[in-house]
Design an enzyme around this catalytic site. Structure first.
Site, short mmCIF file in Angstrom:
data_model
loop_
_atom_site.label_atom_id
_atom_site.label_comp_id
_atom_site.label_asym_id
_atom_site.label_seq_id
_atom_site.Cartn_x
_atom_site.Cartn_y
_atom_site.Cartn_z
N ILE A 88 40.57 40.03 36.43
CA ILE A 88 41.64 39.89 37.42
C ILE A 88 42.05 41.28 37.89
O ILE A 88 42.81 41.98 37.22
CB ILE A 88 42.84 39.10 36.86
N HIS A 89 41.50 41.67 39.03
CA HIS A 89 41.87 42.92 39.69
C HIS A 89 42.73 42.56 40.89
O HIS A 89 43.23 41.44 40.98
CB HIS A 89 40.62 43.74 40.05
N SER A 90 42.92 43.46 41.83
CA SER A 90 43.90 43.23 42.90
C SER A 90 43.61 42.01 43.76
O SER A 90 44.52 41.25 44.09
CB SER A 90 44.06 44.47 43.77
N GLU A 92 34.04 35.36 44.24
CA GLU A 92 33.19 36.54 44.10
C GLU A 92 31.81 36.13 43.60
O GLU A 92 31.65 35.09 43.00
CB GLU A 92 33.82 37.54 43.12
#
Length: 88
Positions: A14-16, A87
């Protein structure tokens, strides 16, 4: 109140971008939604707090929803995470 454990499978965790998607998806529901990673937890109202959870690939997180539309909220967030946030 209902909860579900789910493993984050996308490569970066969990990135931006995923955090923003979680906040956006959760904002469509009236329920209070919390995500827990180990000892850390955050409401899905804050992207910064979600990033502070430091969720990496293969971490198992717990999503908790409490409110009138908790089942729908939990389903939507689970599907988002299972889709690897679009993604890959």
């Amino acid at each position: 109140m209902i909860q579900q454990n789910i493993t984050v499978k996308n490569k970066i965790g969990i990135h931006s971008r995923p955090a923003a998607l979680l906040v956006d998806t959760a904002s469509r529901f009236k329920s209070k939604i919390t995500i827990r990673n180990g000892e850390r937890s955050a409401l899905t109202t804050s992207m910064v707090k979600l990033l502070a959870l430091r969720v990496k690939q293969d971490n198992e997180i717990t999503i908790t929803a409490e409110g009138e539309d908790e089942a729908e909220a939990l389903k939507a967030l689970s599907e988002l995470i299972e889709s690897k946030f679009g993604e890959e």
